[in-house]
Each structure stands twice: as structure tokens, then as C-alpha cells.
Design a protein around this motif. Structure first.
Motif: not given
Length: 435
Positions: A110-126
Motif C-alpha cells: 500500500q505504501w508503494t502504491r502511494l509513493a507512485v503518485v509523487p514519483i509519477a508527478i516528478l517524472q512527468a514534470v521532467f
């Protein structure tokens, strides 16, 4: 073998799982035909001319540099999984949670799924700032005058696509066959080949390139399978326990240490490390240093890359396989290695064995990661073909394929069928009469 394969479709549950897996993978590929709002749809099939983004796409099953909603692929979920895999070995708190069994693993997932959101935002900005803004022709005419609104729209679309891909991967894991994330990465690698081959059709070098590529791929697959199956089997003796006239225990089993225990992780880490200076030098305008980190056959690139592969191979194996913990567990369960005293001596023996095996595995990964770049240099192959022939892609495809075969074989063996092969397991697991 043919009878075993056909037997899979005669079992209703297995047949349904296979069909679900194929259907979900089809939905995953359909997502690459959905353009990001505000972007030019003609770049949905754009080929990756940038070697950096092409490698990232091959490792994530995505299409970085294209205007598809699923451009990020499974990369955010893989990044989060790697981070939590390392944290469970480093952080005592997370390690205690991981040892709680199924409940602890559920929390970490569950923590891994929640961590996907900020990581995806960072990679999308990149991706938005590093790809789309630097290529204005990829933006539709109606959105070129509104960079802020376009940025919000693109980032939201990429994050949504990454979450959908993660969901599809978990559906495959739960209701299909095999690991969903691994199958998505393999499907992304294989799906890029038809487009690359279509670019060579009609050229004079088509058949020569196809034969050359087939030969390289066959040799690489043979070597990868040979090393993937290679293992050092350490004998484990269980102590005998006598109760009355009966003797319990005393069996001998084996602790297999795979030669390529780290898998493809050292190559992924080394590739990610190379991304940072390459992007930094490009932004600063230092073209010479940028070219040094992009020249895959240059002396500086090869030397640094090999050093990173060796370092991360030892780092990952030492992090995931801890000899002290293994020796402690063996001692608590009344097991020992013949000729080695339990405790510190066992941990020392396992550590020395792991070091020698890791050295061989690191050398194999270094060769398989660097050699294809030299072999394909000067040929008419596209970048996607080079990534497909590269050691990273072959390791992923072969590893996932072997894992999928084992999963399907276990479905047959569980129902008292012989499986794909006549043997249900390695030869050393059988008794003398072959049963």
C-alpha cells in the motif's frame, strides 16, 4: 511438450487466466494510441532519436518522447518498488513490518502504491520540461500560447496514465499469469520491434540486417539463459532428532546461490546514474561532456559504466542477501553446512562464497551490457533494434519468459499433469528411482 502446452487450454481456470492476461496486455497497448490532450497526435509513433530516452523507455515499457497517455509506462511503480525494497533492508522499522508476514507485506504494498503518485508527478514534470517544451512542434497550435495550462494538462495526463498502467499490472498479477509489471515491460520491449522493422523494409540492407540481428539475438539469449540458470548449490544438513525408536530430520538439502543473483538491477542503477550528468550537461550547454556521456563506445563511457555495474552488483547482492542473517536462521532451525561450524564461521563462509559468485555475475553483466553497443555500431539498425539486442532488454525478456514458463508449468503440475517437460523439477530434487 506440445501436449503439455495444449493441456493448459483444457483446464478452465488456467485458460481463463491466460485470456485475462492477453486481454489486459491488449488494453495496455491500446493506451499508446490515446494522445495527451493539447499535444500533436502525429507524434504517437515518433521514434526515440535520443539514446537516453530510448533506454528509459526500454526499461519501463513506456514511450518517453511520444505524446501518448501511457508514455511513462510502469516506470513510477518500478521506481517505488526498488526504493521500498532497499528501505526494508536498511530501515529497522520497515524491516520489522516486512517480517510480520502477509499483513506486513500488504502494508508495504500500500505504501508503494502511494509513493507512485509523487514519483509519477516528478517524472512527468521532467518529461514536460525536458522533452515537450524543448520540441514546440509536438504541441498543438491551440495550446502553444498557454504553457502553464498545457503543463498542468500534460502532467495530469501522464500521472493518470502511470496509475492506470500500475492498476493493469496488478490485475495481471492477481487474475492473470505471472508478474504484471514484468509482463508489461516485456510487452513494451517486444511491441517496439515491428515499427523498427517496418522502417527497413524495402532497403538494400533489410535481409542482411535481419540475419545479422537474428544471429546476435540467438547467441545473446543462449548466454543469458545459461547464466540465468547457473547457481552454486551449498549443501545444508539438518540435525537428527531421536524420539524413542524414531529418528527425525537428518535430510540434506541445498541453498542455491544464483550466479546472476542481482538480475538486471545493476544495469538499471548504472543507467539511471548516467541520466543525471547527461541531462545536466545538456541544460548547461556543455556539449563536449554531454557527448562523452552519450557515446556508448567511448573509453570514458565504457570505463565508468563497467565500474558502476560492478559496484551496484556487489551493493545489491550484499543488501538483499545477508550472510549473518542466513547463518542465524540456519542455527535456529538446527541446520548447518557440513564441515563448517554454525554461527560466525557459517556467515564467513557464505560471505566468501557470495563474493566469488558476485564477481562472476558482475563480469557477465558488464559484458552483456557493453558488448552489443560495439557489435551493432555502424550497422543500419534503428535505436529500438539496438535496445532490443542490448543486454538489458534480453535479460528482461528472457527472465520474464522463463518465469512465465515456470508459472504455467506449476499450474499443470498442481493438477497432476507432467507439465511442459517430462520432469517436474531439477534432477537433484528427485530420488534414485526417478520419482
Amino acid at each position: 511438450m506440445n501436449q503439455g502446452f495444449l493441456q493448459l487450454f483444457r483446464i478452465p481456470e488456467t485458460r481463463q487466466r491466460i485470456m485475462r492476461t492477453l486481454g489486459i496486455l491488449l488494453c495496455y497497448r491500446v493506451g499508446f494510441q490515446v494522445p495527451i490532450p493539447g499535444m500533436d497526435p502525429q507524434f504517437l509513433v515518433r521514434q526515440d532519436e535520443n539514446a537516453l530516452f530510448g533506454l528509459m523507455s526500454a526499461l519501463s515499457g513506456g514511450a518517453i518522447g511520444q505524446t501518448a497517455v501511457f508514455a511513462l509506462g510502469i516506470m513510477p511503480f518500478i521506481s517505488a518498488s526498488i526504493i521500498f525494497s532497499m528501505l526494508t533492508k536498511i530501515s529497522p522499522t520497515l524491516e520489522a513490518v516486512a517480517k510480520e508476514g502477509a499483513a506486513g507485506q500488504k502494508k508495504i504494498n500500500q505504501w508503494t502504491r502511494l509513493a507512485v503518485v509523487p514519483i509519477a508527478i516528478l517524472q512527468a514534470v521532467f518529461i514536460y520540461t525536458g522533452v515537450f517544451l524543448r520540441n514546440p512542434q509536438m504541441v498543438s497550435d491551440t495550446m502553444r500560447g498557454n504553457p502553464v495550462g498545457l503543463g498542468v494538462l500534460v502532467i495530469a495526463s501522464l500521472v493518470t496514465g502511470a496509475l492506470l498502467v500500475m492498476w493493469l499490472g496488478e490485475l495481471i498479477t492477481e487474475y492473470g499469469v505471472g508478474n504484471g509489471a514484468s509482463l508489461i515491460i516485456m510487452a513494451g520491449i517486444i511491441a517496439r520491434m515491428p515499427i523498427s522493422m517496418s522502417q527497413l523494409i524495402g532497403t538494400e540492407e533489410f535481409w542482411q540486417t535481419m540475419l545479422y540481428m537474428s544471429g546476435i539475438w540467438a547467441v545473446t539469449v543462449f548466454v543469458v539463459v545459461f547464466m540465468h540458470k547457473g547457481a552454486r548449490r551449498i549443501p545444508i544438513q539438518y540435525a537428527r532428532l531421536t524420539r524413542g525408536r524414531r529418528v527425525y530430520g537428518g535430510q540434506r538439502h541445498y541453498l542455491p546461490l544464483k550466479v546472476n543473483m542481482a538480475g538486471v538491477m545493476p544495469i538499471i542503477f548504472a543507467s539511471v546514474i548516467f541520466i543525471v550528468p547527461s541531462v545536466l550537461f545538456q541544460w548547461l550547454g556543455w556539449t563536449y561532456l554531454r557527448d562523452v556521456f552519450n557515446d556508448q563506445t567511448g573509453f570514458a563511457y565504457v570505463t565508468i559504466y563497467l565500474a558502476l555495474v560492478f559496484f551496484f552488483c556487489f551493493f545489491w547482492n550484499r543488501l538483499m542477501f545477508q550472510p549473518e542473517e542466513i547463518a542465524k536462521n540456519l542455527r535456529e532451525h538446527g541446520s548447518f553446512i557440513p564441515g563448517i561450524r554454525p554461527g560466525a564461521r557459517t556467515a564467513e563462509y557464505l560471505g566468501n562464497t557470495l563474493t566469488r559468485i558476485t564477481l562472476a555475475g558482475a563480469a557477465f553483466l558488464a559484458v552483456i551490457a557493453v558488448l552489443p553497443a560495439f557489435v551493432t555500431e555502424g550497422t543500419g539498425m534503428t535505436n529500438d533494434m539496438r535496445y532490443f539486442l542490448g543486454g538489458t532488454s534480453v535479460l528482461i525478456v528472457v527472465g520474464v519468459a522463463l518465469e512465465l514458463v515456470d508459472k504455467l508449468n506449476s499450474q499443470l503440475v498442481m493438477r497432476n499433469y507432467e507439465g511442459f517437460m517430462k520432469s517436474g523439477g531439477p534432477g537433484w530434487t528427485k530420488t534414485g528411482d526417478g520419482k
